[in-house]
Design a protein around this motif. Structure first.
Motif, PDB file in Angstrom:
ATOM      1  N   GLY A  25      16.898 -17.015  73.477  1.00 25.00           N
ATOM      2  CA  GLY A  25      17.194 -18.412  73.763  1.00 25.00           C
ATOM      3  C   GLY A  25      18.283 -18.624  74.802  1.00 25.00           C
ATOM      4  N   PRO A  26      19.466 -18.006  74.615  1.00 26.01           N
ATOM      5  CA  PRO A  26      20.542 -18.219  75.591  1.00 26.01           C
ATOM      6  C   PRO A  26      20.198 -17.736  76.996  1.00 26.01           C
ATOM      7  CG  PRO A  26      21.423 -17.329  73.548  1.00 26.01           C
ATOM      8  CD  PRO A  26      19.930 -17.252  73.441  1.00 26.01           C
ATOM      9  N   VAL A  27      19.618 -16.545  77.118  1.00 28.39           N
ATOM     10  CA  VAL A  27      19.377 -15.974  78.439  1.00 28.39           C
ATOM     11  C   VAL A  27      18.216 -16.641  79.166  1.00 28.39           C
ATOM     12  CG1 VAL A  27      17.852 -14.142  77.622  1.00 28.39           C
ATOM     13  CG2 VAL A  27      19.186 -13.785  79.695  1.00 28.39           C
ATOM     14  N   SER A  28      17.233 -17.140  78.416  1.00 29.61           N
ATOM     15  CA  SER A  28      16.049 -17.709  79.055  1.00 29.61           C
ATOM     16  C   SER A  28      16.081 -19.224  79.164  1.00 29.61           C
ATOM     17  CB  SER A  28      14.797 -17.298  78.277  1.00 29.61           C
ATOM     18  OG  SER A  28      14.732 -17.958  77.023  1.00 29.61           O
ATOM     19  N   GLY A  29      16.688 -19.889  78.190  1.00 29.60           N
ATOM     20  CA  GLY A  29      16.646 -21.348  78.149  1.00 29.60           C
ATOM     21  C   GLY A  29      15.267 -21.878  77.799  1.00 29.60           C
TER      22      GLY A  29
END
Length: 510
Positions: free
Chosen positions: A123-127
């Motif tokens: 979630g954080p790295v890809s958005g």
């Protein structure tokens, strides 16, 4: 594809965001007007609700950096009566000794929680939301298949959960509150929270576990005072092995059921968030409440064997009757009824992720459906849940539960495909995906290998499943009553089918 074409496609992907969708989680009036979203989003934006759907969350929007929020999201969702009810099945349905049930709970919960925590790290790295993220790992066609199943699963499990709580509300009020009214109350509460989206959901889940935990502690005290706990000795053999596998399959399906939602609830975390911390925060947020409440449910269920009244209440009102026996009759009376009401409302915390992610899965399934705002999908999903749970309560509750147990097998197949793609074909590199090109079909596989792997996984499930209405050829060989090995076989068959066909897809197709 050369570098120039990649840049052009990336610009097109961002252009799609800027034109067709709001550029922030809670769009201002100006943004809503400029992007020409429909009246639902305009209405939602005025109420400060999240209007963002399946579009990538930009760096500017990644303002949620609390690990506590990430952990309590799942802590609250699992500290609920549905978890308690599942734990009781180890004693009442599968006939295990309490100690055996505890070991099964700990082992299979850990396995199930692992994938939820692992994919939350994307979630954080890809958005990107979990189903959109799946395009890069298992391909476009396969992603649509799982999105469709996910919509059904979200609505179905929402209905099953609500029926159990409506049952408790019904017995607490001595039948004065009809079951349909209890269903309606729970659905309306779910709509209110899911309507406002990501940040309000996290805020609600951050605190709603507190009253639920207090009620469960009261159950522990009252149950201990009743003196009805029993712990039978361990019994070995093939039949017990089958029961262990079947109960373990049920526990695994419940614990890992959040995997297809995982990154939905971490997309607003900054890209530089420590993935190790995210993993362990979410793993703890899942594992601790699940093990605690599942074991409590199993312990309380042992009292049914020693008390005829408890057995009668459980037979007529399922787990609602058991909770009523512990908290109300010859116990806390009026205050016990209040505790039962609070516990019934805990289902809202469990259904919120179902209804929020259902909207995102619907938008992913077919591109034209993405034009319908997330808020509208959330309301429609809750409406469908209500339309199912009321008639199911009266007519076909057991059929509904059996169907949902069947649906849950898809999780093992999904995890097999996703882990294979990420760990084998992308070598575990979280940054090995052109996330910004999530709308560019040339940036991810067509999905033929994923679909073939899915079909292979289904074949494994069919020969390994053990339900009341059907037992697979291998499942029925395990002990007197069979043993459910569908998740294991589904995972293994999907793994083999996907990785063999992926070689062909990658070389000859795209």
């Amino acid at each position: 594809m050369d570098e120039k074409n990649m840049t052009v496609n990336a610009e097109k992907a961002y252009s799609y965001d800027d034109v067709d969708h709001p550029s922030s989680g809670t769009a201002s009036d100006t943004e809503v007007h400029d992007t020409k979203v429909n009246f639902v989003d305009r209405w939602a934006s005025k109420l400060r609700a999240e209007t963002k759907g399946i579009d990538m969350v930009t760096d500017e929007e990644k303002t949620e950096d609390s690990l506590w929020n990430a952990a309590t999201m799942w802590f609250s969702a699992n500290l609920v009566i549905a978890t308690f009810s599942l734990g009781a099945l180890g004693i009442t349905v599968f006939g295990l000794a309490f100690g055996q049930a505890v070991l099964v709970i700990i082992f299979f919960t850990a396995i199930g929680a692992f994938t939820v925590a692992y994919f939350s790290c994307f979630g954080p790295v890809s958005g990107l939301r979990q189903m959109i993220l799946s395009r890069f790992l298992i391909g476009d066609i396969t992603c649509r298949i799982f999105s469709f199943i996910n919509v059904i699963a979200c609505v179905g499990w929402g209905a099953v959960n609500i029926m159990a709580s409506a049952q408790l509300l019904h017995i607490v009020n001595n039948g004065a509150l009809p079951p349909w009214a209890g269903c309606l109350i729970l659905v309306l509460c779910t709509i209110i929270v899911t309507f406002f989206g990501y940040h309000v959901i996290h805020l609600y889940e951050k605190w709603c576990w507190i009253p639920n935990l207090i009620i469960f502690i009261i159950i522990i005290v009252r149950f201990a005072m009743s003196g009805k706990f029993q712990s039978d000795g361990f019994i070995g053999g093939e039949t017990t092995a089958g029961s262990v596998l079947s109960f373990g399959s049920t526990i695994y399906g419940f614990a890992t059921g959040w995997t297809t939602y995982a990154s939905d609830y971490t997309v607003y975390q900054p890209r530089n968030t420590n993935r190790t911390k995210i993993f362990f925060a979410i793993f703890a947020g899942l594992f601790l409440p699940l093990v605690f409440i599942l074991i409590l449910g199993a312990a309380c269920a042992t009292g049914i064997k020693s008390d005829a009244r408890w057995s009668e209440l459980y037979e007529t009102n399922s787990v609602g009757g058991l909770v009523y026996a512990i908290l109300v009759e010859d116990s806390l009376h009026g205050f016990g009824q209040f505790c039962c009401v609070v516990l019934a409302l805990s289902t809202v915390a469990n259904n919120i992720p179902n209804m929020y992610s259902m909207a995102l899965s619907a938008q992913t399934f077919w591109s034209p459906l993405a034009k319908i705002p997330r808020v509208a999908w959330t309301i429609a999903g809750n409406g469908a849940t209500l339309a199912i749970c009321i008639p199911a309560y009266y007519k076909f509750e057991s059929v509904m539960e059996n169907f949902m147990n069947l649906i849950s097998y898809y999780l093992a197949i999904y995890e097999s495909l996703m882990l294979s793609s990420h760990l084998i074909w992308h070598k575990g590199n979280f940054r090995d995906y052109p996330y910004e090109r999530y709308n560019d079909k040339s940036a991810y596989p067509l999905g033929l290998a994923g679909t073939f792997g899915f079909c292979c996984g289904v074949a494994g499930v069919v020969i390994g499943m053990n339900q009341t209405w059907y037992a697979g050829v291998l499942a029925r060989q395990i002990g007197e009553f069979g043993g459910d090995i569908a998740p294991e076989l589904g995972f293994a068959f999907a793994f083999i089918g996907f990785n063999l066909s992926r070689v062909i897809e990658k070389r000859y197709i795209r």
